[in-house]
Each structure stands twice: as structure tokens, then as C-alpha cells.
Design an enzyme around this catalytic site. Structure first.
Site, mmCIF file in Angstrom:
data_model
loop_
_atom_site.group_PDB
_atom_site.id
_atom_site.type_symbol
_atom_site.label_atom_id
_atom_site.label_comp_id
_atom_site.label_asym_id
_atom_site.label_seq_id
_atom_site.Cartn_x
_atom_site.Cartn_y
_atom_site.Cartn_z
ATOM 1 N N MET A 40 0.823 -1.183 -0.089
ATOM 2 C CA MET A 40 -0.157 0.077 0.071
ATOM 3 C C MET A 40 0.884 1.266 0.065
ATOM 4 S SD MET A 40 -3.183 -1.140 -0.116
ATOM 5 C CE MET A 40 -3.908 0.493 0.352
ATOM 6 N N ARG A 278 11.486 7.876 -15.208
ATOM 7 C CA ARG A 278 10.662 6.771 -15.079
ATOM 8 C C ARG A 278 9.718 6.541 -16.222
ATOM 9 N NH1 ARG A 278 10.579 5.063 -9.591
ATOM 10 N NH2 ARG A 278 8.463 4.742 -9.695
ATOM 11 N N ALA A 331 4.012 13.384 -6.765
ATOM 12 C CA ALA A 331 2.745 13.076 -5.906
ATOM 13 C C ALA A 331 1.696 13.706 -5.519
ATOM 14 C CB ALA A 331 3.466 12.650 -4.477
ATOM 15 N N HIS A 459 7.619 39.465 9.812
ATOM 16 C CA HIS A 459 9.057 39.781 9.764
ATOM 17 C C HIS A 459 9.755 39.343 11.134
ATOM 18 C CE1 HIS A 459 12.643 41.889 9.326
ATOM 19 N NE2 HIS A 459 12.431 42.599 10.466
HETATM 20 C C1 LIG Z 1 13.197 8.450 -5.109
HETATM 21 C C2 LIG Z 1 11.883 9.237 -5.709
HETATM 22 C C3 LIG Z 1 11.487 10.291 -4.931
HETATM 23 C C4 LIG Z 1 10.495 10.936 -5.123
HETATM 24 N N1 LIG Z 1 10.270 12.338 -4.396
HETATM 25 C C5 LIG Z 1 9.145 12.865 -4.752
HETATM 26 C C6 LIG Z 1 8.788 13.978 -3.840
HETATM 27 O O1 LIG Z 1 9.641 14.257 -2.760
HETATM 28 N N2 LIG Z 1 7.795 14.812 -4.061
HETATM 29 C C7 LIG Z 1 6.924 14.190 -5.162
HETATM 30 O O2 LIG Z 1 5.924 14.951 -5.171
HETATM 31 N N3 LIG Z 1 7.160 13.227 -5.847
HETATM 32 C C8 LIG Z 1 8.253 12.440 -5.547
HETATM 33 N N4 LIG Z 1 8.402 11.366 -6.407
HETATM 34 C C9 LIG Z 1 7.288 11.055 -7.388
HETATM 35 C C10 LIG Z 1 6.329 10.205 -6.661
HETATM 36 O O3 LIG Z 1 6.756 9.113 -5.838
HETATM 37 C C11 LIG Z 1 5.158 10.066 -7.684
HETATM 38 O O4 LIG Z 1 4.895 11.032 -8.711
HETATM 39 C C12 LIG Z 1 3.949 9.305 -6.977
HETATM 40 O O5 LIG Z 1 4.302 8.186 -6.352
HETATM 41 C C13 LIG Z 1 2.934 8.792 -8.138
HETATM 42 O O6 LIG Z 1 1.771 8.446 -7.685
HETATM 43 P P1 LIG Z 1 0.780 7.322 -8.321
HETATM 44 O O7 LIG Z 1 -0.218 6.956 -7.574
HETATM 45 O O8 LIG Z 1 0.756 7.974 -9.645
HETATM 46 O O9 LIG Z 1 1.692 6.067 -8.504
HETATM 47 P P2 LIG Z 1 2.732 5.036 -7.553
HETATM 48 O O10 LIG Z 1 2.701 5.640 -6.342
HETATM 49 O O11 LIG Z 1 3.510 4.455 -8.501
HETATM 50 O O12 LIG Z 1 1.438 4.000 -7.150
HETATM 51 C C14 LIG Z 1 0.924 3.018 -8.110
HETATM 52 C C15 LIG Z 1 0.534 1.644 -7.374
HETATM 53 O O13 LIG Z 1 -0.399 1.037 -8.398
HETATM 54 C C16 LIG Z 1 -0.067 -0.406 -8.294
HETATM 55 N N5 LIG Z 1 -0.327 -1.035 -9.253
HETATM 56 C C17 LIG Z 1 0.037 -1.065 -10.728
HETATM 57 N N6 LIG Z 1 -0.463 -1.887 -11.742
HETATM 58 C C18 LIG Z 1 -1.457 -2.495 -10.845
HETATM 59 C C19 LIG Z 1 -2.241 -3.304 -11.363
HETATM 60 N N7 LIG Z 1 -2.521 -3.703 -12.467
HETATM 61 N N8 LIG Z 1 -3.058 -3.998 -10.256
HETATM 62 C C20 LIG Z 1 -2.945 -3.558 -8.954
HETATM 63 N N9 LIG Z 1 -2.128 -2.611 -8.742
HETATM 64 C C21 LIG Z 1 -1.243 -2.118 -9.368
HETATM 65 C C22 LIG Z 1 1.514 -0.590 -7.820
HETATM 66 O O14 LIG Z 1 1.915 -1.525 -7.182
HETATM 67 C C23 LIG Z 1 1.605 1.133 -7.204
HETATM 68 O O15 LIG Z 1 1.652 0.808 -5.683
HETATM 69 C C24 LIG Z 1 9.481 10.872 -5.976
HETATM 70 C C25 LIG Z 1 9.883 9.325 -6.899
HETATM 71 C C26 LIG Z 1 11.030 8.659 -6.739
HETATM 72 C C27 LIG Z 1 11.166 7.449 -7.515
HETATM 73 N N1 LIG Z 2 11.503 15.957 -4.961
HETATM 74 C C1 LIG Z 2 10.643 15.580 -6.271
HETATM 75 O O1 LIG Z 2 9.802 16.045 -6.292
HETATM 76 C C2 LIG Z 2 11.077 14.363 -7.182
HETATM 77 C C3 LIG Z 2 12.309 13.295 -6.461
HETATM 78 C C4 LIG Z 2 12.570 12.442 -7.239
HETATM 79 C C5 LIG Z 2 11.974 12.145 -8.286
HETATM 80 N N2 LIG Z 2 10.841 12.651 -8.647
HETATM 81 C C6 LIG Z 2 10.033 12.323 -9.917
HETATM 82 O O2 LIG Z 2 10.570 11.123 -10.396
HETATM 83 C C7 LIG Z 2 10.968 11.221 -11.872
HETATM 84 C C8 LIG Z 2 12.163 10.684 -12.358
HETATM 85 O O3 LIG Z 2 13.070 11.329 -11.853
HETATM 86 P P1 LIG Z 2 14.638 11.123 -12.329
HETATM 87 O O4 LIG Z 2 15.563 12.106 -11.741
HETATM 88 O O5 LIG Z 2 14.863 9.801 -12.760
HETATM 89 O O6 LIG Z 2 14.256 11.779 -14.109
HETATM 90 P P2 LIG Z 2 14.392 13.094 -14.593
HETATM 91 O O7 LIG Z 2 13.638 12.993 -15.956
HETATM 92 O O8 LIG Z 2 14.031 14.265 -13.940
HETATM 93 O O9 LIG Z 2 15.812 13.072 -15.046
HETATM 94 C C9 LIG Z 2 16.631 12.235 -15.809
HETATM 95 C C10 LIG Z 2 17.981 12.880 -16.505
HETATM 96 O O10 LIG Z 2 18.581 11.803 -16.958
HETATM 97 C C11 LIG Z 2 19.335 12.040 -18.037
HETATM 98 N N3 LIG Z 2 19.537 10.949 -18.833
HETATM 99 C C12 LIG Z 2 18.744 10.177 -19.324
HETATM 100 N N4 LIG Z 2 19.333 9.242 -20.035
HETATM 101 C C13 LIG Z 2 20.653 9.281 -19.736
HETATM 102 C C14 LIG Z 2 21.911 8.493 -19.994
HETATM 103 N N5 LIG Z 2 21.962 7.325 -21.001
HETATM 104 N N6 LIG Z 2 23.141 9.110 -19.949
HETATM 105 C C15 LIG Z 2 23.315 10.268 -19.347
HETATM 106 N N7 LIG Z 2 22.140 11.013 -18.802
HETATM 107 C C16 LIG Z 2 20.803 10.678 -19.122
HETATM 108 C C17 LIG Z 2 18.253 12.929 -18.829
HETATM 109 O O11 LIG Z 2 18.803 13.837 -19.604
HETATM 110 C C18 LIG Z 2 17.757 13.935 -17.371
HETATM 111 O O12 LIG Z 2 18.194 14.965 -17.207
HETATM 112 C C19 LIG Z 2 10.776 12.896 -12.188
HETATM 113 O O13 LIG Z 2 9.991 12.663 -13.130
HETATM 114 C C20 LIG Z 2 10.336 13.483 -11.007
HETATM 115 O O14 LIG Z 2 9.153 14.203 -11.170
HETATM 116 C C21 LIG Z 2 10.301 13.791 -8.058
#
Ligand SMILES: Cc1cc2nc3c(=O)[nH]c(=O)nc-3n(C[C@H](O)[C@H](O)[C@H](O)COP(=O)(O)OP(=O)(O)OC[C@H]3O[C@@H](n4cnc5c(N)ncnc54)[C@H](O)[C@@H]3O)c2cc1C
Ligand SMILES: NC(=O)c1ccc[n+]([C@@H]2O[C@H](COP(=O)([O-])OP(=O)(O)OC[C@H]3O[C@@H](n4cnc5c(N)ncnc54)[C@H](O)[C@@H]3O)[C@@H](O)[C@H]2O)c1
Length: 478
Positions: A40, A278, A331, A459
Site C-alpha cells: 500500500m 521513469r 505525488a 518579519h
Molecule cells: C526516489 C523518488 C523520490 C520522489 N520524491 C518525490 C517528492 O519528494 N515529491 C513528489 O511530489 N514526488 C516525488 N516522487 C514522485 C512520486 O513518488 C510519484 O509521482 C507518485 O508516487 C505517483 O503516484 P501514483 O499514484 O501515480 O503512482 P504510484 O505511487 O507508482 O502507485 C501506483 C500503485 O499501483 C500499483 N499497481 C500498478 N499496476 C497495478 C495493477 N494492474 N493492479 C493492482 N495494482 C497495481 C503499484 O503496485 C503501485 O503501488 C519521487 C519518486 C521517486 C522515485
Molecule cells: N523531489 C521530487 O519531487 C522528486 C524527487 C525524485 C523523483 N521525482 C520524480 O521522479 C521522476 C524521475 O526522476 P529522475 O531524476 O529519474 O528523472 P528526470 O527525468 O528528472 O531526469 C533524468 C535525467 O537523466 C538524463 N539521462 C537520461 N538518459 C541518460 C543517459 N543514458 N546518460 C546520461 N544521462 C541520461 C536526462 O537527460 C535527464 O536530465 C521525475 O519525473 C520526478 O518528477 C520527483
């Protein structure tokens, strides 16, 4: 509820998008079920926002306490600062399990049925769920698809989860390599380089585009380079792609010219984090059962109300939200999409203004933005025949930032010269992620810099960095 269906609403995927939709659906009186194949909370809770922020919080403290020069300027000295890697990893793990539990409880308390299993569409208003007890057919008047996304690993890069890995494994902080290459300088690359350098690792960032942090406004990227990259143990390679990565000891990385694909350098490092974006988790979702085709990159096609499209036409009662729509992989965007979709289902259609959704990188200091970058705003202005202006204010001119000894930082506001409407705001500096909300609300509410300049700010607070920008913008345009 219509007796013809098991539920009013079935949500596939219990990430933040699905969770937000479910809570709002109950508020709206809809009988709701949510299906989850894995844990979850989805990516954000288990493999994203939550554990990464826990690691950033702990490693950020280490960085701060080891910054003798900074502490001395505040009159403080501390002895040798040590940390326990495993305990930091546990902090993240415990937080994940707490939030995962809270989230699940919030659903059960409100009467949302949680179905464990993999769901596939089995026709219109119908899903087949592979549960541990066998297949279950569930019907619902409306279905929201919220399957999220998974890390993208480019071809040629081999992961083994130990020496070459994505954020899914990195968040476990199983070990700390002396030297780690991070492929990609997006959010994940930047946030992890902050964690790794704070904990004493040497980092090489590899970015395919010519400039690091390509999505940031150029002025912010320049300062980010100065405060987040240059003073740290970080080497950078921009304009080259990681063409081939072979796990092992050492990890071997072939860097190639982006255009010619000719190998220009080979790196041998202890570990490699692949942070190259992603991709939507839309395989095996049964889209074909309703004649829907994902786009070239796998995203679910939707209209402005997030109704799923089939050959360009909305499929009745089928909706998609979150990362799988490719609108904004954040998110809070997923959750907002879920809430608005429920409103639309309930006959009060609403649309999201994506330009009002803020984003932040939780580095030290933080970077945040909302709306357009200056180049994007210029392009729009030229196309639509209006002029833009920008105003910049600096943390070094803010009393609170100076009291904290955190004078590095900038806020930049981009606005229409004729109306004062805000087109974008960008901040780098202490608490930038919180500060951006004022500009986001202003964009959502269509407020102008003039209106904002009359709002009274406490402030001394960091909020005065934006206050100053709004006031100066009015003077500039007078
Ligand atoms: C390292 C990292 C850091 C991040 N930090 C931030 C941040 O600081 N702030 C921010 O805003 N965003 C951040 N993000 C991005 C954020 O996590 C995603 O944008 C968000 O989780 C997307 O939510 P979602 O509900 O679309 O999908 P998800 O959170 O990916 O959830 C989808 C769910 O659906 C389930 N599912 C998929 N297919 C099926 C199926 N067929 N049947 C049943 N279940 C299924 C999966 O198991 C999963 O649990 C980060 C992402 C990463 C990878
Ligand atoms: N704080 C946050 O909100 C947060 C934190 C982590 C992740 N996320 C979400 O997760 C998603 C994925 O994050 P991310 O950082 O993986 O993706 P991103 O798309 O932000 O960055 C990926 C980078 O990798 C580069 N790249 C791709 N292929 C390459 C290669 N072969 N060699 C060298 N460079 C290459 C791209 O040019 C790009 O700049 C983002 O879309 C973001 O919205 C959000």
C-alpha cells in the site's frame, strides 16, 4: 449507488493518486474499492518521496554538523561528527512503515474495500483481479486507473541491484560506496548526490544533455551549480550518455558522444545509480480489452478531465490519474488529479491548472519552482504578443536567512508586464520547497504581483524573499 454494479468506483493502484481519489470518493458518498498488487502507498510512500526525504533529512544534518566554518560563524563548535549508516537506513524504513500503516488505516476506517491482487480491465466497467484466492471479477460504475510508474533503465545499462541500481535499491542505503556515478541530473540524481556527498562519498554525475539540471530555470541552474555541485566532492560529465554500464567490482561505464555514439571515456567506479527517468506501469493492465492503446512511451491517453481516450474519443466511465498519465510525475499532482476526477465523476467537472503545481528538489539548500521557466515564458510571450518581466531577490538581503547563516539563495519571479500576472516563480535557498507555495497559490488564484505586494508577510521570515520580489516587480513596472 446503482444495484447494477459491485461498486460506484473501483480504483486500480493504491499509490498517492489512488489514495487521494479514494478518500475523496468516500467524502462524496461513493461506494469505493481500491486494488493494490504490491505494498500500500505505491512509489511515493515506499520507494520515493518518503524514504528519500528521510535520508535527506538525516544526511543533511550530518552535512550541517560537519560544516565547521558555518557552525563557527554562529559561535558553535562540535567535535567529530559520526553517523551510523544502518540507523539512518532504519529511520527511512521505519518512517515508510508508519506512513504505509497510517494510509491503509485511513482507507479501512472510511470503509474503502482494499482488494489485494493484480487488476486488469476485463471490459467496460469491469475488472478481473488476480487475488491470492483466485480471480475475482469486480464491476464498478466508474473505474480510475492509477498504476503509477517504474524506473526507466536505458538499453545498454545492466543493473544487478547491488553495484548498479535504481532509486528502488538506493533508498535502502545497504552500503556506501567510496565512489559512485549517478547517471542523470534530474530530481533523483540531484537528491541522491546530496545524500551521498553528505555521507562522505565521491560522486560523478553524468548528464546526457549539455547542461546539468536541464529542467531548471537557467538562473537557478547557475546558482545550483555553484552551491550544490562545485563546493562538493562531485565531478560532472555533461553532453555524454552512459552508453554501456557493466555491474561488478569495479562497475565499468562507457561514456559516449550523444550524437556520434563514439566512446569518449571509460569510468571505473564502485557503484552506479541509474536516475534516468521513469516509465508508466501500464503493461498488462487490460487496456486492449476496452480498445485503448497506450501512447508510444506507454502513457495512458487522457483528455483534460483525465477521461481515458480511445481513438481520440473518451471511454465512458474510465479515468486515469498519476504518473501513468505522464502529465506531471509528482505525488501531489497525482493526488490532485484523483480528487478532481472524483469531482468530475460526481457531475462537477474540474480541470487541473498544471502551471500552478509546484515542484521541489529537497537538496541542501532546496530548489523549487512553479509555472514556467524564463525561456518558456519568453516563447509564450512572443507567440501571444505580450511582454514579460522578471525580478530577482536574494537570500543575502533577507534578515532571517542571514540570522541562520544561510545567505546563499535566490528567488526569481516571472510575470506579464501588462497585467502583472505571475507566469513562474523559482527559488533556490533554505526552505525553498515551503516558500514556493505562496507563488503556487497566487498562480492558481490568478493573483498579480501588485495584489501580492499588498499582502503582509511576517518579519523576519524567509517569506519576505518573495514579498520583496512582488514589491520590486510593482516598482519596476510602474
Ligand atoms: C526516489 C523518488 C523520490 C520522489 N520524491 C518525490 C517528492 O519528494 N515529491 C513528489 O511530489 N514526488 C516525488 N516522487 C514522485 C512520486 O513518488 C510519484 O509521482 C507518485 O508516487 C505517483 O503516484 P501514483 O499514484 O501515480 O503512482 P504510484 O505511487 O507508482 O502507485 C501506483 C500503485 O499501483 C500499483 N499497481 C500498478 N499496476 C497495478 C495493477 N494492474 N493492479 C493492482 N495494482 C497495481 C503499484 O503496485 C503501485 O503501488 C519521487 C519518486 C521517486 C522515485
Ligand atoms: N523531489 C521530487 O519531487 C522528486 C524527487 C525524485 C523523483 N521525482 C520524480 O521522479 C521522476 C524521475 O526522476 P529522475 O531524476 O529519474 O528523472 P528526470 O527525468 O528528472 O531526469 C533524468 C535525467 O537523466 C538524463 N539521462 C537520461 N538518459 C541518460 C543517459 N543514458 N546518460 C546520461 N544521462 C541520461 C536526462 O537527460 C535527464 O536530465 C521525475 O519525473 C520526478 O518528477 C520527483
Amino acid at each position: 449507488m446503482s444495484d447494477a454494479f459491485d461498486y460506484d468506483l473501483l480504483i486500480i493502484g493504491a499509490g498517492v493518486g489512488g489514495h487521494g481519489a479514494a478518500l475523496h470518493a468516500v467524502k462524496r458518498g461513493l461506494k469505493t474499492a481500491i486494488v493494490e498488487a504490491d505494498v500500500m502507498g505505491g512509489t511515493c510512500v515506499n520507494r520515493g518521496c518518503i524514504p528519500s526525504k528521510a535520508l535527506l533529512a538525516a544526511s543533511g544534518r550530518v552535512r550541517e554538523l560537519r560544516n565547521e566554518h558555518h557552525l563557527k560563524s554562529l559561535g558553535i563548535s562540535v567535535g567529530n561528527v559520526t553517523y551510523d549508516r544502518e540507523a539512518i537506513a532504519d529511520h527511512a524504513k521505519n518512517l515508510v512503515s508508519k506512513i504505509q500503516g497510517d494510509m491503509t488505516n485511513s482507507l479501512t476506517r472510511l470503509g474503502v474495500d482494499i482488494i489485494k491482487g493484480w487488476a486488469r480491465l476485463a471490459g467496460e466497467q469491469k475488472a478481473a483481479i488476480a487475488t491470492p484466492d483466485g480471480e475475482k471479477i469486480v464491476t464498478a460504475k466508474d473505474i480510475i486507473l492509477s498504476p503509477g510508474s517504474v524506473p526507466f533503465v536505458p538499453p545498454g545499462i545492466e543493473t544487478d541491484g547491488k553495484t548498479v541500481f535504481t532509486s528502488d535499491e538506493a533508498l535502502k542505503l545497504d552500503w556506501l560506496p567510496d565512489w559512485i556515478a549517478i547517471i542523470g541530473s534530474g530530481y533523483i540524481g540531484l537528491e541522491f548526490s546530496d545524500v551521498y556527498t553528505a555521507l562522505g562519498c565521491e560522486v560523478t554525475i553524468i548528464e546526457a544533455l549539455d547542461q546539468l539540471m536541464p529542467t531548471f530555470d537557467p538562473d537557478i541552474a547557475k546558482i545550483a551549480q555553484r552551491v550544490l555541485i562545485a563546493p562538493r566532492d562531485i565531478e560532472t560529465r555533461a553532453g555524454v550518455i552512459a552508453q554501456k554500464v557493466t555491474p561488478g567490482s569495479p562497475v565499468v561505464i562507457e561514456l559516449a558522444n550523444r550524437e556520434t555514439r563514439e566512446v569518449v571515456e571509460t569510468l571505473e567506479v564502485d557503484a552506479c545509480l541509474v536516475a534516468t527517468g521513469r516509465i508508466p506501469a501500464t503493461k498488462d493492465l487490460g487496456l486492449e480489452k476496452v480498445g485503448v492503446e497506450a501512447d508510444r512511451r506507454g502513457f495512458i491517453p487522457v483528455d483534460d478531465h483525465l477521461q481515458v481516450l480511445r481513438n481520440g474519443e473518451p471511454v465512458p466511465h474510465l479515468w486515469a490519474i498519476g504518473d501513468a498519465t505522464g502529465k506531471m510525475m509528482l505525488a501531489h499532482a497525482a493526488s490532485a488529479q484523483g480528487i478532481l476526477t472524483v469531482e468530475t465523476i460526481c457531475g462537477e467537472p474540474r480541470q487541473i491548472n498544471y502551471l500552478s503545481i509546484p515542484a521541489a528538489a529537497f537538496t541542501h539548500p532546496e530548489v523549487s519552482f512553479v509555472g514556467m521557466t524564463e525561456p518558456a515564458a519568453k516563447t509564450l510571450a512572443e507567440a501571444e504578443g505580450f511582454a514579460i518581466d522578471t525580478v530577482k531577490t536574494y537570500f543575502k538581503g533577507n534578515s532571517k536567512a542571514l540570522a541562520e547563516g544561510e545567505g546563499d539563495g535566490l528567488a526569481k519571479v516571472i510575470y506579464r508586464k501588462d497585467t502583472g500576472e505571475i507566469l513562474g516563480a523559482h527559488i533556490i535557498g533554505m526552505h525553498a520547497a515551503d516558500l514556493i507555495q505562496e507563488a503556487a497559490n497566487a498562480i492558481a488564484n490568478g493573483q498579480t504581483v501588485t495584489e501580492l505586494s499588498f499582502c503582509v508577510h511576517t518579519h523576519p521570515t524567509l517569506s519576505e524573499v518573495l514579498d520583496e520580489a512582488f514589491k520590486r516587480a510593482v516598482v519596476v513596472s510602474a
